[in-house]
Design an enzyme around this catalytic site. Structure first.
Site: not given
Lengths: 663, 313
Positions: A416, A460, A476
């Site tokens: 991430c 994250h 994202d």
């Protein structure tokens, strides 16, 4: 007569009942856990002292001479001083306490010494909480308190030989009677804001959480840890997994390698949430993490007391979170955040070091030339991650000089933080205001306890871009590479990844029973932390208010506490007195009790087992001037009480005889 | 005053008995009083002491003073039950079996050193004590009235002895110790006449019917509710779980009451006081109780602790 020599313990107690052995054993139980918290020599020396005293008690060893005790005391104090550089503070203080308890026991000769050791034992037990406040430790301490109390009972059993079961039974009864007092003290003892006893901060050393900056690899450490980050219980249904973004610190500053947060300017106005129906309300139990962030479901529309909302829309507490805190929040998952972006904030959100990631900047400018529309450009960027061979892995290759370029064009493998960082750089290069948001994503729903458990491994990072008319929009990029990460959590995303941490892979193989047990354990843990550990000043005030007591300050609390403990003591005293009440119905017994009290005032006390005639004869011997009236009274009393044909008329005479006795 | 018995002759008789016994055994008024109380309560007596302290003399003097027929049985490891109970022998003259009663068929039996006999012989005597009758070859024969057994036992563990088990100890109402005499008593003994001769010359102070009347009188001694409260509190204390290896049985409680009644009677009272209970508790309960922990504790200490643990109501 010699001066009152101190009574030796072995003289006072029947040798075989071995009360001192009980004290030794209980002390051993109390110091046991410090084997894990203290240098080995501390516990070892103490255990040797216990063993020596035990040997003395059993007649195998001599009592240590005084100079050895003095030498040991000096030596041990020196060793503690050498090890810690001080005699104060948690570790040095506990080491000293444990050692001195052992040495005190070693020199124990009298009943008083033994009592002192027992009370030191209680202190040693409480020090275990300085190191851990988890349930197993609490249970162990309960056992230790029980053992120490049994030793206390044993020590005070006196002449009578007490069966083992009776000692334990009495100890259990005493602890049982202490429960109401414990509850009152727990609820009302004024709490200090901060960790237990305001101990030095080392009680939370090694606690992990989100960092205040993000550079390659900073989150991967968190991803290795299955420790709970926080737990959430929702007022209504929890949001769907894809919406479970837990917002932490937002990073807008980039120096080419590391992302940092901007200045903590408080937001002008909270985000407006006119449509109350779509507000999600929930309560978070946040584990201590030594930083000030308070995690919130993306995007919070309320602020807990003692906290602020920063311009970039994340919550910061006024103090570092050093103990478990609980707060209730409201969030909206569909909010237009910052519809108008000021010029200054726009510049901030576009800022990019000129020399950073030249290839990425070139790529972004290429996209810009092909797409007028921001949203189309974003789609292209996400498509790029999706179509080019990018991989999601927790063990990416090391990134050297220019991490963004190296990641985007060479390694193409990461997790991430790599994707979020690269994506924001690309967006800024293309002229779209963007920033990195860190926090947690997902969580495991515990149906047993009806709460969501978010672990450190759920950490994250994602991106937010600002679009005209839509405000800040969450993008994202990780989802473009590994949609499972977002839809089903990190476990699913890593199921084929050999680089995944051990515990994640192992948990994938676990049977359903194991999983169930884990749920149970975490539920218990949740309530323990929520109701016991997190019971700080806020929850205390809240509870008192809910009980209709209003806002009590510490004086009020102490008054109330003392009053309630007094009530409990009175209730137990009443029960005790009622159980042991003397049969008042018997007037004969009453008269005799008057008689005994009258003589007791003159120093002539009847032992409870002393029969009346024996008592009277003893008085006649000791105080001949009393012989006649006392004997006359006792003869009359005995005739009435034990005689073959008691004559009720003689009762009046008995009273008359009692009046004649003047001590 | 209530100090006198309704029947003054009885009090006088008891005093005469005690006075006579004290002329033979010097310096032991306590044990003498206890053994008389034991007999009056229709109980059997176990004397546990070293040889030579006057156990036999006490038994003999009791028998003479109370006008009882006396037999002594020396218990040895080869003693057979028939040696105690008696045996049927074929009489060639009369052409039939004739029963020759054993020493147990006397009013006062002294079983000397009972722990030296085998358990089989011991139980022959103990069963006779319990049943007041003996069954031999299908014929049941009643033992004489009154019937009183004094058994002696050497407390020191010796090779070849069989200590009485707890269940059999229970058959004895009291267990007493005589102990060494003090210097003055011993001097009087050394100066005095030969004991055996002296005992032979003792006149009987009561006859059998008078003794039976005294025994009946014991059961008439008043036991008030207050006293039963105390007695039951003592018994209940011994039954507290895990305190004693075994508590006092109802039989023991009854024994305690009878002994206290007899003690009160010997003290010329028509009612029992807590003092009486405390006086007879050591000999009555001492051989029936054992503390759970520290089994080495002397019986006197066990009963002393018991007395001190229970308040007199």
């Amino acid at each position: 007569m010699s001066a009152a020599a101190p009574m030796r313990l072995e003289d006072r107690l029947p040798g075989r009942s071995g009360a001192l052995l009980w004290v030794i054993a209980a002390t051993g139980v109390a110091i046991g856990p410090h084997l894990f918290n203290q240098p080995v020599w501390v516990v070892l020396t103490t255990t040797l002292a216990l063993a020596w005293r035990g040997g003395v008690h059993l007649g195998r060893l001599p009592m240590p001479p005084r100079w050895i005790l003095v030498l040991l005391t000096v030596l041990m104090t020196g060793l503690v001083l050498g090890r810690y550089g001080t005699l104060f503070g948690r570790d040095a203080g506990v080491a000293l306490l444990v050692l001195m308890t052992g040495l005190k026991l070693l020199e124990t000769r009298t009943y008083r010494d033994a009592m002192l050791v027992v009370f030191l034992g209680y202190f040693v037990i409480i020090t275990n909480f300085f190191y851990s406040q988890e349930i197993p430790v609490a249970l162990y301490m309960l056992v230790a308190v029980f053992a120490t109390t049994a030793a206390l009972v044993r020590l005070n059993a006196g002449e009578a030989i007490q069966p083992v079961r009776e000692s334990f039974g009495l100890a259990g009864l005493m602890l049982g009677q202490a429960v109401p007092v414990m509850i009152i003290l727990f609820l009302l003892f004024p709490r200090l804001p901060g960790p237990l006893w305001g101990m030095p901060q080392d009680s939370t050393t090694g606690v992990t959480g989100l960092s205040d900056s993000m550079s390659p690899g900073s989150i991967s450490q968190l991803l290795q840890s299955d420790a709970p980050a926080f737990r959430v219980s929702f007022t209504d249904d929890p949001p769907v997994p894809a919406q479970r973004y837990w917002r932490g610190p937002v990073f807008a500053h980039f120096d080419g390698r590391t992302w940092r947060a901007g200045r903590e300017t408080e937001v002008d106005a909270l985000p407006q949430a006119p449509d109350l129906e779509r507000v999600v309300t929930y309560t978070i139990n946040l584990e201590p993490h030594e930083r000030r962030w308070l995690l919130a479901l993306d995007i919070p529309v309320s602020v807990p007391p003692d906290a602020r909302m920063i311009e970039d829309h994340y919550l910061v507490s006024s103090r570092p979170v050093r103990r478990l805190v609980q707060y209730t929040l409201a969030s909206r998952t569909d909010l237009i955040l910052e519809p108008e972006l000021s010029e200054a904030r726009r510049r901030q959100a576009l800022n990019l070091p000129a020399r950073a990631a030249p290839r990425a900047q070139a790529l972004a400018q290429d996209w810009r030339s092909r797409h007028e529309d921001d949203e189309a450009l974003i789609r292209t960027a996400l498509g790029h991650f999706n179509e080019e061979p990018f991989f999601y892995t927790l063990s990416p290759p090391r990134l050297e000089r220019d991490p963004v370029d190296q990641f985007l064009f060479e390694a193409r493998a990461g997790f991430c933080e790599h994707y979020a960082s690269a994506f924001v750089v690309l967006m800024r290069a293309a002229g779209i205001p963007a920033r990195v948001v860190t926090g947690y994503q997902g969580g495991e729903y515990n149906r047993l306890g009806n709460y969501l458990l978010v672990r450190q491994s759920d950490a994250h990072a994602w991106a937010e871009v600002w679009l005209q008319g839509r405000g800040w929009v969450r993008v994202d990029p990780t989802a473009a590479v590994s949609p499972e990460r977002i839809e089903s959590g990190i476990r699913a995303a890593l199921s084929g990844d050999l680089g995944a941490p051990d515990f994640i892979r192992r948990s994938l193989d676990w049977g359903i029973v194991r999983l169930q047990w884990a749920l149970w354990r975490d539920s218990i843990d949740y309530y323990w932390s929520g109701w016991v550990l997190a019971f700080g000043p806020e929850r205390q005030g809240e509870l008192l208010e809910r009980l209709g007591l209003g806002r009590l300050d510490w004086r009020g609390m102490i008054t109330l506490m003392v009053a309630l403990v007094g009530v409990v003591v009175l209730v137990f005293a009443a029960i005790f007195l009622w159980r042991n009440r003397l049969p008042v119905a018997d007037p004969l017994a009453v008269v005799y009790r008057h008689f005994c009290r009258r003589l007791a005032r003159g120093g002539l006390t009847r032992a409870p087992h002393e029969p009346p005639m024996d008592f009277a004869r003893r008085i006649a011997r000791e105080r001949p001037e009393l012989a006649e009236p006392v004997m006359a009274f006792t003869r009359e009393y005995v005739a009435l009480r034990y005689g073959a044909s008691p004559d009720p008329e003689r009762f009046g005479r008995l009273r008359g005889l009692l009046r004649r006795i003047r001590v | 005053m209530n100090k006198t018995l309704p029947d003054t002759t009885m009090a006088a008789r008891i005093d005469a008995i005690l006075a006579q016994l004290n002329t033979v055994i010097f310096g032991k008024p306590g044990p003498i009083r206890l053994s008389l109380a034991c007999l009056l309560a229709r109980g059997h007596l176990l004397v546990e002491d070293l040889p030579g302290v006057g156990k036999t003399t006490l038994a003999h003097a009791l028998a003479r003073t109370l006008g009882l027929q006396f037999q002594r049985v020396q218990f040895t490891s080869d003693l057979l039950p028939a040696d105690i109970l008696g045996v049927s022998v074929f009489s060639t003259e009369r052409k039939r079996f004739e029963f020759h009663p054993g020493p147990v068929f006397s009013q006062l039996v002294l079983a000397d050193e009972i722990n030296r006999a085998t358990p089989k012989s011991q139980s022959a005597l103990l069963e006779a004590m319990e049943e007041q009758q003996v069954t031999i070859e299908g014929t049941t024969r009643r033992l004489p009235e009154p019937f009183f057994v004094i058994a002696t036992q050497n407390p020191q563990e010796q090779i070849g002895t069989f200590p009485l088990p707890e269940s059999q100890m229970d058959r004895f109402l009291m267990r007493i110790h005589l102990g060494y005499p003090d210097a003055a008593a011993e001097r009087a003994l050394l100066r005095g006449r030969d004991r055996r001769e002296l005992v032979e010359e003792l006149p009987a102070q009561v006859d059998a019917p008078a003794l039976l009347a005294l025994q009946r009188q014991v059961t008439q001694v008043h036991v008030s509710d207050g006293l039963l409260d105390y007695l039951q509190a003592i018994v209940a204390h011994t039954r507290r779980p895990a305190l004693y290896q075994m508590g006092l049985s109802p039989r023991a409680a009854l024994a305690l009451m009878r002994a206290a009644q007899a003690w009160a009677l010997v003290d010329h009272r028509d009612h029992v006081l807590p003092e009486d209970i405390q006086a007879v508790l050591p000999p009555v309960a001492g051989h029936r109780l054992k503390l759970n922990e520290s089994p080495g504790l002397a019986p006197e200490q066990v009963t002393r602790r018991l007395i001190e643990a229970v308040p007199v109501p």
